[in-house]
Design a protein around this motif. Sequence first.
Motif, PDB file in Angstrom:
ATOM      1  N   LYS A 193      -8.014  51.712  -8.680  1.00 44.90           N
ATOM      2  CA  LYS A 193      -7.994  53.111  -9.119  1.00 44.90           C
ATOM      3  C   LYS A 193      -8.115  53.213 -10.639  1.00 44.90           C
ATOM      4  CE  LYS A 193      -8.099  54.899  -5.248  1.00 44.90           C
ATOM      5  NZ  LYS A 193      -9.271  55.691  -4.843  1.00 44.90           N
ATOM      6  N   LEU A 194      -7.428  52.304 -11.344  1.00 42.47           N
ATOM      7  CA  LEU A 194      -7.524  52.324 -12.810  1.00 42.47           C
ATOM      8  C   LEU A 194      -8.961  52.055 -13.256  1.00 42.47           C
ATOM      9  CD1 LEU A 194      -4.255  50.404 -13.795  1.00 42.47           C
ATOM     10  CD2 LEU A 194      -4.729  52.802 -14.248  1.00 42.47           C
ATOM     11  N   GLN A 195      -9.615  51.126 -12.587  1.00 43.87           N
ATOM     12  CA  GLN A 195     -11.002  50.815 -12.950  1.00 43.87           C
ATOM     13  C   GLN A 195     -11.936  51.975 -12.623  1.00 43.87           C
ATOM     14  OE1 GLN A 195     -11.686  47.031 -11.086  1.00 43.87           O
ATOM     15  NE2 GLN A 195     -10.756  45.912 -12.775  1.00 43.87           N
ATOM     16  N   GLN A 196     -11.688  52.634 -11.485  1.00 42.55           N
ATOM     17  CA  GLN A 196     -12.502  53.815 -11.130  1.00 42.55           C
ATOM     18  C   GLN A 196     -12.350  54.900 -12.185  1.00 42.55           C
ATOM     19  OE1 GLN A 196     -11.503  55.249  -7.216  1.00 42.55           O
ATOM     20  NE2 GLN A 196     -12.299  53.415  -6.199  1.00 42.55           N
ATOM     21  N   ILE A 197     -11.105  55.111 -12.599  1.00 44.32           N
ATOM     22  CA  ILE A 197     -10.848  56.153 -13.602  1.00 44.32           C
ATOM     23  C   ILE A 197     -11.523  55.782 -14.926  1.00 44.32           C
ATOM     24  CG2 ILE A 197      -9.048  57.327 -14.947  1.00 44.32           C
ATOM     25  CD1 ILE A 197      -7.236  57.067 -12.437  1.00 44.32           C
ATOM     26  N   GLU A 198     -11.416  54.497 -15.281  1.00 48.37           N
ATOM     27  CA  GLU A 198     -12.041  54.055 -16.521  1.00 48.37           C
ATOM     28  C   GLU A 198     -13.551  54.294 -16.485  1.00 48.37           C
ATOM     29  OE1 GLU A 198     -12.053  49.883 -17.467  1.00 48.37           O
ATOM     30  OE2 GLU A 198     -11.814  50.328 -19.589  1.00 48.37           O
ATOM     31  N   ILE A 251      -4.609  48.071  -5.262  1.00 51.10           N
ATOM     32  CA  ILE A 251      -4.926  49.506  -5.222  1.00 51.10           C
ATOM     33  C   ILE A 251      -4.848  50.095  -6.631  1.00 51.10           C
ATOM     34  CG2 ILE A 251      -4.107  51.771  -4.413  1.00 51.10           C
ATOM     35  CD1 ILE A 251      -3.258  50.358  -1.793  1.00 51.10           C
ATOM     36  N   THR A 252      -3.780  49.731  -7.352  1.00 53.78           N
ATOM     37  CA  THR A 252      -3.611  50.234  -8.718  1.00 53.78           C
ATOM     38  C   THR A 252      -4.794  49.816  -9.586  1.00 53.78           C
ATOM     39  OG1 THR A 252      -1.235  49.981  -8.444  1.00 53.78           O
ATOM     40  CG2 THR A 252      -2.018  50.299 -10.682  1.00 53.78           C
ATOM     41  N   SER A 253      -5.142  48.542  -9.468  1.00 50.83           N
ATOM     42  CA  SER A 253      -6.249  48.013 -10.265  1.00 50.83           C
ATOM     43  C   SER A 253      -7.555  48.742  -9.959  1.00 50.83           C
ATOM     44  CB  SER A 253      -6.378  46.514  -9.955  1.00 50.83           C
ATOM     45  OG  SER A 253      -7.583  46.026 -10.431  1.00 50.83           O
ATOM     46  N   LYS A 264     -15.091  56.538 -14.782  1.00 54.57           N
ATOM     47  CA  LYS A 264     -15.318  57.978 -14.903  1.00 54.57           C
ATOM     48  C   LYS A 264     -15.208  58.433 -16.354  1.00 54.57           C
ATOM     49  CE  LYS A 264     -13.693  59.268 -10.291  1.00 54.57           C
ATOM     50  NZ  LYS A 264     -12.585  59.890  -9.557  1.00 54.57           N
ATOM     51  N   VAL A 265     -14.211  57.857 -17.062  1.00 58.31           N
ATOM     52  CA  VAL A 265     -13.999  58.229 -18.471  1.00 58.31           C
ATOM     53  C   VAL A 265     -15.192  57.776 -19.308  1.00 58.31           C
ATOM     54  CG1 VAL A 265     -12.578  57.775 -20.505  1.00 58.31           C
ATOM     55  CG2 VAL A 265     -11.488  58.221 -18.311  1.00 58.31           C
TER      56      VAL A 265
END
Lengths: 176, 97
Positions: free
Chosen positions: B84-89, B80-82, B91-92
């Motif tokens: 979400k971090l990739q989704q955020i990346e 889940i962490t991975s 988006k950035v």
Amino acid sequence: MKYLALLLCIPCAWTQVLKLDHLDRLGSKAENSVNITLDSGLLNLAARFIPEDDADAAQVKKLVSALKGISVRSFEFKNAGDYTGADVDEIRVQLRDPAWKSVVEVHSKTEGDSNIWLKTLSGRIIGLALIAAEPKKLTIVSIDGAIDPEDLGKMGGYFGIPKSIRYKSGKDEDKK
Amino acid sequence: MIDFENQLRSALEREQPSEDFTRKTLVRAAVFKQAHRPRWRTWIAGSVAASLLAGTWGATQLEHRREQRAHEQLMLALRITSQKLQQIEKKVEGPHR
């Protein structure tokens, strides 16, 4: 006196764990929910199952061994508005502590807000917090423990830590 | 009459026990004790041993299940962490691509 305050703050920074208990009530509203809380004891148990023959897995094992706790709360709702901003604000308030630094802030009218904070102590990352608040999904991650940016960098294939976070560490700030 | 007295004296004369008398007595006493040992003691000893064995096995199984569950939870937490971090990346990086 200043040094005394600093000395008192160091153990505080090490022991501060995000409190996510208030989110448990959202579990009954959500269509799907994940509620994971692993303390250091359970992390040690879990790490025994991680194989060491694979290089990526060995990196994960190394990372996990340095952690003191992981908490994940993830909810998928049927309708937008099933959770409120107040639910998230209770976490944001905890992240106002000076030990936490916001490293990523993404705002989208359609996809919601996403934030990443890192907790640093003497240039070392000792915690990570993530809030992904989408209209119908809410995910909170709190990782407590020493996280080496070098390890995070090597985790790409297994753990998927983006580079953008690696380079926001205190160590890198010190170099600048 | 004297003959009779002699016979009687001889019959009642103190006799020294044989050399292995003590050993034989002890062996017989042990055999007797073993034969007349109450059965409930055996049952209780057996039950205690069985309970200990079952308890140890159960505890091992429980520990194994705890380990397995902790590992599953850890992997799910990391996944889940991975994600979400990739989704955020994404988006950035999105607007700057």
